[in-house]
Design a protein around this motif. Structure first.
Motif, PDB file in Angstrom:
ATOM      1  N   ARG A  18      12.501   4.497  -0.472  1.00  9.40           N
ATOM      2  CA  ARG A  18      13.048   4.469   0.890  1.00  9.40           C
ATOM      3  C   ARG A  18      11.937   4.264   1.921  1.00  9.40           C
ATOM      4  N   LEU A  19      10.790   4.904   1.719  1.00  8.74           N
ATOM      5  CA  LEU A  19       9.685   4.782   2.656  1.00  8.74           C
ATOM      6  C   LEU A  19       9.166   3.348   2.718  1.00  8.74           C
ATOM      7  N   PHE A  20       8.969   2.749   1.554  1.00  8.79           N
ATOM      8  CA  PHE A  20       8.489   1.373   1.527  1.00  8.79           C
ATOM      9  C   PHE A  20       9.525   0.409   2.097  1.00  8.79           C
ATOM     10  N   ALA A  21      10.809   0.688   1.862  1.00 14.66           N
ATOM     11  CA  ALA A  21      11.857  -0.169   2.423  1.00 14.66           C
ATOM     12  C   ALA A  21      11.863  -0.093   3.942  1.00 14.66           C
ATOM     13  N   ALA A  22      11.701   1.116   4.494  1.00 11.67           N
ATOM     14  CA  ALA A  22      11.678   1.275   5.958  1.00 11.67           C
ATOM     15  C   ALA A  22      10.460   0.581   6.567  1.00 11.67           C
ATOM     16  N   ILE A  23       9.279   0.765   5.944  1.00 13.93           N
ATOM     17  CA  ILE A  23       8.069   0.119   6.464  1.00 13.93           C
ATOM     18  C   ILE A  23       8.185  -1.399   6.372  1.00 13.93           C
ATOM     19  N   GLY A  24       8.720  -1.880   5.259  1.00 10.86           N
ATOM     20  CA  GLY A  24       8.882  -3.321   5.101  1.00 10.86           C
ATOM     21  C   GLY A  24       9.831  -3.903   6.119  1.00 10.86           C
ATOM     22  N   LEU A  25      10.909  -3.178   6.438  1.00  6.58           N
ATOM     23  CA  LEU A  25      11.859  -3.662   7.434  1.00  6.58           C
ATOM     24  C   LEU A  25      11.219  -3.701   8.815  1.00  6.58           C
ATOM     25  N   VAL A  26      10.439  -2.678   9.167  1.00  6.78           N
ATOM     26  CA  VAL A  26       9.757  -2.667  10.468  1.00  6.78           C
ATOM     27  C   VAL A  26       8.788  -3.844  10.576  1.00  6.78           C
ATOM     28  N   LEU A  27       8.005  -4.084   9.525  1.00  2.00           N
ATOM     29  CA  LEU A  27       7.046  -5.189   9.538  1.00  2.00           C
ATOM     30  C   LEU A  27       7.751  -6.538   9.656  1.00  2.00           C
ATOM     31  N   LEU A  28       8.896  -6.665   9.035  1.00  5.16           N
ATOM     32  CA  LEU A  28       9.661  -7.917   9.142  1.00  5.16           C
ATOM     33  C   LEU A  28      10.112  -8.171  10.574  1.00  5.16           C
ATOM     34  N   ILE A  29      10.623  -7.131  11.220  1.00  4.80           N
ATOM     35  CA  ILE A  29      11.088  -7.294  12.611  1.00  4.80           C
ATOM     36  C   ILE A  29       9.897  -7.563  13.539  1.00  4.80           C
TER      37      ILE A  29
END
Length: 336
Positions: A18-29
């Motif tokens: 979940r942590l990596f998914a949240a960080i990855g989503l922020v970096l994408l945006i």
């Protein structure tokens, strides 16, 4: 209550995903906003830097939205509609993943329960998952029975957890209660194995099963003392295995005739050498003497009764007979 086997995942692994998914989503945006940074306006009227893009992505995904940076171009607004808004929802899903996981697990369990209740039939119910119950289940699995066709009824939480961990469906409660056996769909079962810790409990379970099924389900019960075997048969058990006397006989054989105990252990231990098996008589075997068949036949089952080969000479195989024979279990295990 019915329990299904679960695929367990490490809590740290689930949290890390979940942590990596949240960080990855922020970096994408951040990347999306940075590419189209000219379409955004800051209240300071200065061009957006990478830090400004990161700041906008974080406050937007967290639904804070201070409004100091806003999209003004058509492309930026389109990106907000198609990318950032769905990403905001996804980000919130990740943050509340634990709650959603619990709800999803409950939904999945209810779905599995509904599907199981519709499809369960001709299964084997094992009442008691102690030493005898586990051994009975192991033999069923070694003979090719699907785990989904085995249902364990157990009152002990520890034993029930052990059954579930082994991939079996478990019903929590006492097998002496009709409601618990009905939860296990005893009326649709093929047979019931009673492996309780005491003989009095075995008698009560046998009576309950017979009452619920009207004698249509085969009952196999284990008794500690030989004197309780007739009582179990009168209660409705089709077969009674007396554990104390059986163990005593084996102890006696091991003293008076040691080689015999080796033969018995070989027959009862899967994958070691010899093993008892049963199959239907084939067409070409009808009319032949059982002793002339290959492999070695030691008994016939005819119309539900065992016919010993010690019968008078002239005994031949008839249509519908079941052959009890000794097979080479080593070759069977190697072929698997």
């Amino acid at each position: 209550m019915i329990h299904f086997p679960r695929v367990r995942q490490s809590p740290l692994r689930a949290l890390g995903i979940r942590l990596f998914a949240a960080i990855g989503l922020v970096l994408l945006i951040v990347l999306v906003v940075f590419i189209d940074r000219r379409g955004y306006r800051d209240i300071t009227d200065t061009p957006l830097s990478l830090l400004d893009c990161a700041y906008y992505a974080v406050v937007t995904l967290s639904t804070t939205g201070y409004g100091d940076i806003t999209p003004i171009s058509q492309s930026a607004r389109l990106v907000n509609v198609l990318v950032i808004t769905p990403a905001r929802v996804l980000f919130l899903i990740i943050l509340v993943g634990t709650t959603l996981e619990v709800l999803t697990e409950q939904y999945r369990t209810n779905l599995r329960l509904t599907r199981w209740r519709k499809t369960v039939k001709d299964h084997v119910i094992v009442c008691g998952y102690g030493t005898k119950g586990r051994s009975a289940v192991n033999v069923l699995l070694e003979n090719g029975m699907d785990k989904r066709k085995i249902v364990v009824v157990e009152n002990s939480p520890a034993a029930l957890r052990s059954a579930i961990a082994n991939g079996l469906v478990g019903v929590e409660g006492s097998a002496t209660r009709s409601a618990v056996l009905l939860e296990a769909h005893v009326k649709d079962a093929k047979s019931v194995i009673i492996a309780t810790h005491s003989d009095d409990a075995a008698v009560l379970v046998t009576l309950t099963v017979r009452q619920l099924t009207a004698g249509k389900v085969r009952i196999i019960a284990a008794a500690r003392e030989a004197e309780n075997a007739p009582l179990l048969k009168q209660s409705g058990a089709h077969h009674v295995i007396v554990s104390a006397s059986t163990a005593g006989r084996l102890l006696g054989l091991s003293t008076s005739a040691p080689p015999l105990i080796d033969v018995v252990e070989d027959l009862l231990t899967p994958g070691q050498g010899m093993a008892l098996a049963m199959r239907s008589a084939e067409r070409q075997e009808v009319g032949q003497a059982p002793r002339d068949l290959d492999p070695l036949v030691i008994a016939l089952v005819r119309r539900g009764k065992v016919v010993s080969l010690a019968e008078p000479a002239g005994l031949t195989v008839e249509t519908g007979d079941m052959l009890v024979y000794v097979r080479d279990d080593r070759s069977a295990s190697l072929s698997q």
